[in-house]
Design a protein around this motif. Sequence first.
Motif, PDB file in Angstrom:
ATOM      1  N   ASP A   1      35.579  34.697  20.960  1.00 34.14           N
ATOM      2  CA  ASP A   1      36.877  35.344  21.155  1.00 34.14           C
ATOM      3  C   ASP A   1      37.668  34.764  22.317  1.00 34.14           C
ATOM      4  O   ASP A   1      38.781  35.228  22.598  1.00 34.14           O
ATOM      5  N   LEU A   2      37.116  33.763  22.997  1.00 35.15           N
ATOM      6  CA  LEU A   2      37.800  33.197  24.162  1.00 35.15           C
ATOM      7  C   LEU A   2      39.188  32.661  23.840  1.00 35.15           C
ATOM      8  O   LEU A   2      40.123  32.885  24.609  1.00 35.15           O
TER       9      LEU A   2
ATOM     10  N   ARG B   1      35.513  35.754  12.792  1.00 37.28           N
ATOM     11  CA  ARG B   1      35.664  37.210  12.818  1.00 37.28           C
ATOM     12  C   ARG B   1      36.042  37.779  11.455  1.00 37.28           C
ATOM     13  O   ARG B   1      35.892  38.982  11.229  1.00 37.28           O
TER      14      ARG B   1
ATOM     15  N   ASP C   1      28.539  34.871  21.022  1.00 35.19           N
ATOM     16  CA  ASP C   1      29.375  35.806  20.261  1.00 35.19           C
ATOM     17  C   ASP C   1      30.618  36.184  21.051  1.00 35.19           C
ATOM     18  O   ASP C   1      31.709  36.335  20.487  1.00 35.19           O
ATOM     19  N   ALA C   2      30.464  36.343  22.375  1.00 31.46           N
ATOM     20  CA  ALA C   2      31.620  36.672  23.215  1.00 31.46           C
ATOM     21  C   ALA C   2      32.548  35.466  23.378  1.00 31.46           C
ATOM     22  O   ALA C   2      33.774  35.619  23.400  1.00 31.46           O
ATOM     23  N   LEU C   3      31.977  34.269  23.461  1.00 29.50           N
ATOM     24  CA  LEU C   3      32.791  33.071  23.653  1.00 29.50           C
ATOM     25  C   LEU C   3      33.664  32.758  22.443  1.00 29.50           C
ATOM     26  O   LEU C   3      34.682  32.073  22.571  1.00 29.50           O
TER      27      LEU C   3
ATOM     28  N   ASN D   1      24.429  36.751  22.433  1.00 32.17           N
ATOM     29  CA  ASN D   1      25.529  37.627  22.842  1.00 32.17           C
ATOM     30  C   ASN D   1      26.613  36.843  23.589  1.00 32.17           C
ATOM     31  O   ASN D   1      27.813  37.125  23.442  1.00 32.17           O
ATOM     32  N   LEU D   2      26.177  35.862  24.386  1.00 26.53           N
ATOM     33  CA  LEU D   2      27.148  35.047  25.119  1.00 26.53           C
ATOM     34  C   LEU D   2      27.994  34.221  24.158  1.00 26.53           C
ATOM     35  O   LEU D   2      29.229  34.153  24.280  1.00 26.53           O
TER      36      LEU D   2
ATOM     37  N   PRO E   1      38.184  31.346  15.903  1.00 27.39           N
ATOM     38  CA  PRO E   1      37.854  32.788  15.897  1.00 27.39           C
ATOM     39  C   PRO E   1      38.349  33.519  14.657  1.00 27.39           C
ATOM     40  O   PRO E   1      37.726  34.496  14.230  1.00 27.39           O
TER      41      PRO E   1
END
Length: 278
Positions: free
Chosen positions: A101-102, A157, A97-99, A94-95, A153
């Motif tokens: 989009d950084l 995505r 996956d969030a990174l 999850n981390l 990204p």
Amino acid sequence: MLNVKKNSLFPGFGLSLGYTIVYLSIIVLIPLSAIILKTTSLTLSAFIDVIASPRVLASFRLSFGMALVAGLINAFFGLLLAWALVRYSFIGKNLIDALVDLPFALPTAVTGIALTALYSKNGWIGSHLEPLGIKIAFTPWGILIALIFIGLPFVVRTVQPILEEIELELEEAAASLGASRLQTFRKVILPILLPALLTGFALAFARGVGEYGSVIFIAGNIPMVSEITPLMIITKLEQYDYVGATAIASVMLLISLCLLFTINGLQSWTAKRTGRVR
């Protein structure tokens, strides 16, 4: 004939189409037309003198070349990253996956300063590369690193949702027919992913061509070496050479449109060939 669905959520095809055209005209078409009209105030010889100067040509080669290389690298590694996020479960998923989009969230100036701090000769990474004779910051390699960072990204995505829709039964059926893992990926998975992969590549490429904020800090902006085309446009504007700036911008716009239309046509051809008609 137009095939308009009845009882849709937003009725009134004519009104909706009218608003769409007006909105696109105000936001996209009119500004782009202004660039072309401003450029026409130049004579042909003056236009050629502006865009054919060695400094401008070098910036074209650098901007489009590095954007193309960064897009190809992101297409490969973005596919690997999307595959790992979709097909595997691991600690910190999850981390990660969030990174992904950084780069979307970070201001471009912050990105440029952070990359410069890392890859300069006194940076955490650059200090280890400098003794080996490898210089990243203030070279075209630094531009490539920045474009890879901001473009990744777009590929992940774009590919990730399509990959999530692919049923595992397809791979199992291919395996039951004697296909190897490589054959399954090449003949079953890749044709399905290819249109999305091309879309992600096109988005990453387009963002890379026009990127400014994250590049100027790490590029060093050395004429004929690490000077990007958007910086040339800014330089012309600072010199109050508005016509020269629009001439460079119009060439950049024309090349970008040709490349994007080519990629879009390739996407449509690939989608029809694989049965996923767009």
